[in-house]
Design an enzyme around this catalytic site. Structure first.
Site, PDB file in Angstrom:
ATOM      1  N   HIS A  79      -8.404  -3.713   2.475  1.00 20.59           N
ATOM      2  CA  HIS A  79      -7.344  -2.978   3.172  1.00 20.59           C
ATOM      3  C   HIS A  79      -7.555  -1.467   3.051  1.00 20.59           C
ATOM      4  CE1 HIS A  79      -3.089  -2.162   4.413  1.00 20.59           C
ATOM      5  NE2 HIS A  79      -3.245  -1.125   3.593  1.00 20.59           N
ATOM      6  N   GLU A  80      -7.779  -0.998   1.835  1.00 20.82           N
ATOM      7  CA  GLU A  80      -7.887   0.451   1.621  1.00 20.82           C
ATOM      8  C   GLU A  80      -9.134   1.032   2.280  1.00 20.82           C
ATOM      9  OE1 GLU A  80      -5.413   2.071   0.579  1.00 20.82           O
ATOM     10  OE2 GLU A  80      -4.262   0.340  -0.127  1.00 20.82           O
TER      11      GLU A  80
ATOM     12  N   CYS B   4       0.848  -1.189   0.000  1.00 17.28           N
ATOM     13  CA  CYS B   4       0.000   0.000   0.000  1.00 17.28           C
ATOM     14  C   CYS B   4       0.887   1.243   0.000  1.00 17.28           C
ATOM     15  CB  CYS B   4      -0.891  -0.039   1.236  1.00 17.28           C
ATOM     16  SG  CYS B   4      -1.810   1.479   1.564  1.00 17.28           S
TER      17      CYS B   4
ATOM     18  N   HIS C  30      -1.555   1.479   9.328  1.00 15.03           N
ATOM     19  CA  HIS C  30      -1.033   0.125   9.189  1.00 15.03           C
ATOM     20  C   HIS C  30      -0.739  -0.524  10.539  1.00 15.03           C
ATOM     21  CE1 HIS C  30       0.307   1.206   4.865  1.00 15.03           C
ATOM     22  NE2 HIS C  30      -0.843   0.542   4.842  1.00 15.03           N
TER      23      HIS C  30
ATOM     24  N   HIS D 174      -8.311   2.138   5.651  1.00 13.57           N
ATOM     25  CA  HIS D 174      -7.728   3.486   5.691  1.00 13.57           C
ATOM     26  C   HIS D 174      -8.820   4.556   5.594  1.00 13.57           C
ATOM     27  CE1 HIS D 174      -3.655   2.176   5.756  1.00 13.57           C
ATOM     28  NE2 HIS D 174      -3.593   1.779   4.502  1.00 13.57           N
TER      29      HIS D 174
END
Length: 352
Positions: free
Chosen positions: A260-261, A116, A270, A264
Site C-alpha cells: 500500500h505505502e 494509513c 487512496h 503512495h
C-alpha cells in the site's frame, strides 16, 4: 509530499489525542475501545449533542474531512451540526460507504479500523463515478527515464527486532515487485541509505516529520508522494509476515502495508474501492496483497504499462465485476432521474 495545506492546518491547529484512536496496548483493549465508540455514537445524527463528539471531529480534521473551527481560539464542540454532517457524508462517499449522513455501523467500523496515515483531502480531489483511484494534488510522479529504476534502503537506526531484517527485506522485495509487474519500473535495494531514492524505517511516536504515530492499531504507516521517497512504519505495531507463526489478535500484515505505502511513494492517493490495495484501512490479521484493476489503472495512467504485463483470470473477473457495478450505478441514477421527472410532471399537471 503531504499537501502543504495540511501542514499549515497542522501547525496552526495541532491535533491532540483522538477519541477515535485512543491508544490500545492489547487486543482486549482494542475490542473495548471499539465497543465504546459503537455504544456512544451509533445512530448519532444532525441536531444531537453528545459528549466526546468533539474528539471524533478531530479524527475527521486529521484526515482532511473537516476544517478546524473558524476562530483559532475556539475548539470543536460536541454538537452534531451541519458542518459535521457534511463531513460525515463526504467521508462516506469518499470511502465507498453507504451514505446516510449519520454515524451508522459501517461508518463507525471504518473510523475504528487501523489505517494509513495519509489523509484523503476530498475537497482537493474530484472523483468520477467510473474512476475511483486518485492521486495527490498536481499528480506528482517520479521523473525518470522509462523503464524507471529506483533504489531503496532500510534505516539501520530505525529498525525493529521482530520480524528479522532479512525477512523484512524479502517482504519489501515482493511488495516492490507487485508494482514493477504492472509498470515499466525496477526497484533495487541498496546499502547506501543516504543516497537511496526510497528510505524505509520503523519509528515510534513523534519522529520529526509532523506525522506522529499513535501506538498499536492506530495509524499503521505513512509514505510521502514523489519524489520525497520516505516510507515510515509504526514500530509499536505487532508486524507479522506469517500469521501461522504470529498468533496475536492485533498482528498486522507487513507485506500488505508495504504494498500500500509503495503505491503512495509512486503517486497514488487512496481509493474508494474497498478490495483495492490503495484503500486506506486494513484490519488486524487481514491480508491485502494483490493489486486490483483500480490500483493497476491508476498507476499505469501515471507510468504506462509494463510491456510484459498480462491480465490474469482474477483481474479479468475484477474488470467484469467493476463493469457490473458501474452499470448498476448508471441504471440506479437513471431510475432516480426518471422518477424525479415523473414527479415534476405530475406536480405541474396538478398545478394546472
Amino acid at each position: 509530499m503531504f499537501h502543504s495545506f495540511f501542514f499549515l492546518i497542522f501547525l496552526l491547529f495541532p491535533p491532540k489525542l483522538l477519541l477515535a484512536r485512543i491508544i490500545p496496548s492489547t487486543a482486549l483493549e482494542e475490542q473495548q475501545h471499539r465497543r465504546t465508540i459503537f455504544t456512544r455514537f451509533l445512530g448519532t445524527g444532525r441536531g444531537t449533542e453528545i459528549t466526546g463528539l468533539s474528539d471524533l471531529k478531530k479524527y475527521f480534521n486529521r484526515f482532511g474531512y473537516l476544517a478546524p473551527p473558524r476562530n483559532r481560539s475556539e475548539s470543536f464542540t460536541d454538537q452534531f451540526d451541519r458542518r459535521f454532517e457534511l463531513a460525515v457524508v463526504t467521508y462516506q462517499k469518499t470511502l465507498g460507504l453507504p451514505i446516510s449522513g449519520k454515524l451508522d455501523s459501517d461508518t463507525l467500523n471504518e473510523i475504528s479500523s487501523p489505517r494509513c496515515g495519509v489523509p484523503e483531502f476530498p475537497a482537493l480531489h474530484a472523483r468520477a463515478t467510473t474512476k475511483r483511484f486518485d492521486y495527490f494534488t498536481s499528480q506528482p510522479m517520479w521523473t525518470r527515464g522509462i523503464p524507471m529504476t529506483l533504489t531503496y534502503a532500510f534505516s539501520s537506526q530505525n529498525m525493529i527486532n521482530s520480524p528479522a531484517l532479512n525477512d523484512i527485506r524479502r517482504v519489501f522485495k515482493r511488495a516492490f515487485n507487485r508494482w514493477s509487474v504492472v509498470i515499466p519500473a525496477n526497484f533495487t535495494e541498496t546499502e547506501d541509505y543516504d543516497f537511496a531514492d526510497v528510505k524505509i524505517g520503523f519509528y515510534n511516536g513523534d519522529h520529526g516529520d509532523g506525522e506522529p504515530f499513535d501506538g498499536i492499531l492506530g495509524v499503521l504507516a505513512h509514505a510521502f508522494s514523489p519524489e520525497v521517497g520516505k516510507l515510515h512504519l509504526d514500530a509499536a505495531e505487532i508486524w507479522a509476515i506469517d500469521f501461522s507463526s504470529e498468533k496475536s489478535d492485533s498482528a498486522v500484515d507487513l507485506e500488505s502495508v508495504a504494498t500500500h505505502e509503495i503505491g503512495h511513494l509512486l503517486g497514488l492517493a487512496h481509493t474508494s474501492v474497498k478490495g483495492a490495495v490503495m484503500y486506506p484501512s486494513l484490519k488486524p490479521r487481514e491480508r491485502k496483497l494483490e493489486l486490483k484493476m483500480d490500483d493497476i489503472k491508476g498507476i499505469q495512467a501515471l507510468y504506462g504499462s509494463n510491456p510484459n504485463f498480462k491480465l490474469t483470470a482474477s483481474l479479468q473477473s475484477d474488470i467484469s465485476s467493476s463493469s457490473r457495478a458501474v452499470n448498476s450505478m448508471v441504471k440506479s441514477s437513471m431510475i432516480k432521474l426518471m422518477t424525479m421527472s415523473i414527479i415534476t410532471i405530475l406536480l405541474l399537471f396538478l398545478v394546472m
